[in-house]
Structure formats: structure tokens, C-alpha cells
Design a protein around this motif. Sequence first.
Motif: not given
Length: 564
Positions: A48-54, A346-350, A360-370, A398-404
Motif C-alpha cells: 500500500x505504501x511503497x515508501x514504507x517498503x523503501x 498522514x502515513x507516508x506523506x511529505x 537565520x531561517x532554514x526550511x527542512x523538507x522530508x520526502x516520504x521515501x527518504x 505547514x504539513x500534517x504530522x508530528x515533529x519534535x
Amino acid sequence: QLVVTVDAQLFYSVLNALPYLVNYPYECTEQTLNRFLSTGIVSSLYDTYPSVRRMAEEFSERDTRLETWEATDPNRKMALEETPWLVTARGGAEQPEQLINVLDPRIARANRSSALAKLAKAQTSLGAFPWFPGGPPSPYMTLYILYGFSKALEFDVEVPKPMVVRAWSYMHRHYIDELVDLMMSHDCCWEFVTFLNFVLSNYPDDSWTGGVFTDDDRQQMLDFSFRHWKQHQPLLKGYLALTLERAERHEDARLVFDSVMDSSKTDQDLGTYWAPEDRGWLWYNDTIETHAFALRTLTELEPDDGRRHGLVQWLLVNKKLNHWKSTRATAEVIYSLVHYLEHEGTLAIREDATVTVGPVRQTFVFEPDEYTGARNRVIVPGPEVDPDTMSTVVVEKSSKGFAFASATWHFSTERLPEEARGDLFSVTRTYYRRIMRGDEFVLEPLADGTRVEPGDQVEVHLSIRAKHAAEYVHLRDPRGAGFEPETLHSAYKWDLGIAWYEEERDSGTNFFFEWLPAGEYTFRYRLRANMAGAFRVGPATLQSMYAPEFTAYSAGHRLEVEGE
């Protein structure tokens, strides 16, 4: 320097924490089932979620059973060298060939087939399962295995129906012969009855149970359990609430589960949680499983209840502060999180997170397959720190999901801290002069800078507080150079309901807690002033070895020993 750390993609961090199974020479059926179940639940997500497999394939490259500790901070490297936990820090003592890598899709598939074959061989002619193959039938073990099979069915894992039907046939005979005659007649043992009825409700239809339990049987069990619902522990109330809901007794279901949620606490730092049970070793009192199943129950009964997010927060904080050695508990969390994440979408989303520290301003992007969400840092070197613009750190998502997110100082200074600081942890230090008055010793508080004489006995009190239970916690108290410890031997000690290893070193005293429950504790030890001079004593520090961002320190002190 100022270090801001963002920890995202938290489902992947839980997946990565799944302990690798170990090849034991003597395998009980419970271990064999969890080998089947944990590999089945995780593997069911791959299609169902190929990114989880990777991600699972990437995580499977780890060659230790448990996660290793991080040691990038030079101060932390020194602390690791002082601890008695070097084996744990390296991820366990097992050799790679002893491990069964449950995250590798090929190994998982083969292991699932092997586990199922072992369970089929262990099943007795009665249909029951023993604790160990060849042993006597065990009603609880049989029910536990039926529970595991029912969870596997939820994730479309193939389960042999004949094996399940035979086991239910045994459970019905056990129910008729013992549960009705003994448990209900003596008005006891409702825990087992509640669990039995819940597991029955987990199966999609009577073809899986052989129809051996009649509607009257189910109703009799449900009435018995409901009569004792106030005496149930939170996990059992979750079982009962879902059973009532599936029996279309909706008001009763909410009555039972509302009592669970009403007894919970919600905290900005900790999320939604319950106080630990007094007898946590009982099967229905496991803390991790209780919180995970509460999330599962809430997702089915009240999927829009805002406290569901607090339960997830507690589980993830607990994951950061503790070592989940149990495959059973970790698989239970993954099971509940998948239901929650699928409901939330929110499973396997960007995901993304933006950190602002002054200019200082920095943006982090988390792709679902990495998986890059473990340690993303914004580091402001010391000379560039501007107190006027950097006293506030802003983290936006701005995206869904938890972050610490955590902001930590790495510093070395001649200036002693003037006050104690901490968040989930705190530590304060107080010095007393121990003097004889009449025929007894009394403690006289020593203010900062108070002078003592050579030979005076000084007692140190270290008061610590932990808002959340944590494993592998290190308390270090430096010692002034003009003082010597009265205790010269390091040893394990037990008091206040906890155990610790207390170690004396030339530079100070260490306390090592493999398990530190939430609460407040005070530790005492004694020194003897032996050298004249003015001595600066650095702060006592309390730190989690798993999550070094959770740290606290006391105020520094100045002690003076008068010369003759």
C-alpha cells in the motif's frame, strides 16, 4: 553554540526502533507469534505504501538488535565513557548472525512462514497452544495467539483458518468447563473473560470461530464483564468498550471508555497519559500497550477526539526517552499508529518544518521515501549568537504530522550558572554542614560562599524531578577540589523504590539509573573538607542518554575552606 534540532517523520522513527528478533535456542509460542505478527503488520504496509517498503529496506541495514546512541557532542562522548552502559550504547551484545531482521522484506516473508509452521506444530490435538512446544495446554497462551491472529487479519495477513477454528473449539470447552463453573460462580477473574470476549469480537464472522460460542455465551460474558467494569484497569476497559460498541451497546461503551479518558492527564510537554500502574508486570498493566491500545480504541470510538493527538505525543516522547526492548510492545504501537495515521491521512506523506533563529531561517523538507527526520540541525556558532534577536526560536510546520524541536546550548564557561534550569528533567543541589549538637548530628545549610574548616563534614543533597519515566539516565555531580568523598567504593544501591549505580570518581560522583520513574527523588552523600582554599563547583547535570536534548543542570556553587 546554539543547536536547534528538528526530529520529524516520527512513524519512521518508531519503525526504525522495532527491535530485531533474536534466535533463542528455546522458543516459546508467544515469541513465535510476535515474530509472525510484527513481520506481518510491517510487511502488510509495503504494497500500500511503497515508501514504507523503501524505508524498511534502508533500516534493515542496521547490524545491531537495538538502536545505537548518538555521540556527536564532545561532552557526551565523555559522559558515555563514564557510564556502565557501553554495550547498550552500541545497540546490544548480539552478533549479526544471531539477529532476525524483521524489516527486510525477504527475511520477513521467510520468517513469517517459519513462525507459522512452528505454531502449527506446537498446537496440541485439543487445538490448544502450550507456552513451550510439547508442554501442557495453556488457555491464556491460546487466547493470546488467537488475539495475534485477529490483529494480523486486520492487516490482510494470511492466517490459516483451520488452525484458528481448532483453537476456538478448545477455548469453548475451557470456557464451559472452567470459566462458567469457576470464574463466574466465584465472581472473579473478569480480566480473562473480558479479554476472551474482546478477541471474539475481533474476528469478522463465525466462520473463524466455528460458531462454537453462541449469542447467549457472548451475552453472558459481556454482562459479567460490564458488571465489573469499574474494577477494570485502563487496558481492560479499552477491550470492554470496543466489545460493547461492536455489540451495539453504544452508550455503555462510551460510559466505560469515558471513565478511562477522564482519568487521564494532558500536559503540553507530555501529551495525554495515565499514571503508571502499581503492578506493571501484569499482562493487562503494561504501560506502552495501555497507551497504544487507548489510541486504537479512541480511533474506533471517537476518531475526532482531540486527545488522540496527545496519546500519540506521549508514545513518541516515551520512544525518545526509553529503549523499547519488547517486540510485542513496539508492534502494538505500530499497529495503533497505522490505524491513527491512516485515519488522519498522514502515513507516508511529505512533511516540512521551518526554523527561524533571529536572522537565520532554514526550511527542512522530508520526502516520504527518504528518512532524514532524525537529526536536522540549525547550528549558530558562539560568536554569531545575538541575545537580542536569538532569544526566541520559532519552528513552524505547514504539513500534517508530528515533529519534535529542541533548542540546546553547547557551552563551556568560567561563569557558574546562577540558577537551575530544565524542562522534562530538573535538578537542584544543596550543601549542608553536618555538626554534632548535644548527642545527635544536625544539618546546617551552607549558603553560597560560606566558609568551612578542614575536617568539617559536608552533606550534599541532590533533588531531581522527572516529568516522564525514562531509561538510561545519568546524574553527574562535580566535586570541589578541596573535598574528598567519605564513601570510597562504587556500588549498586536501592532506595525510594528505584535502583541505581553510584560511582565515585576523582572529579565527582555519578548516579546511573537504568530506569527512572516519573517523580521527585533526593539523593545524599557526604564529603570531608581537607584542603584550604576557595573552590568553584560546576553544576550537577541530569541527562537522558537516549535523548540528550532532555537535560537539566543545577546552579553552580562556591565553597571556601579556611586555612589554619
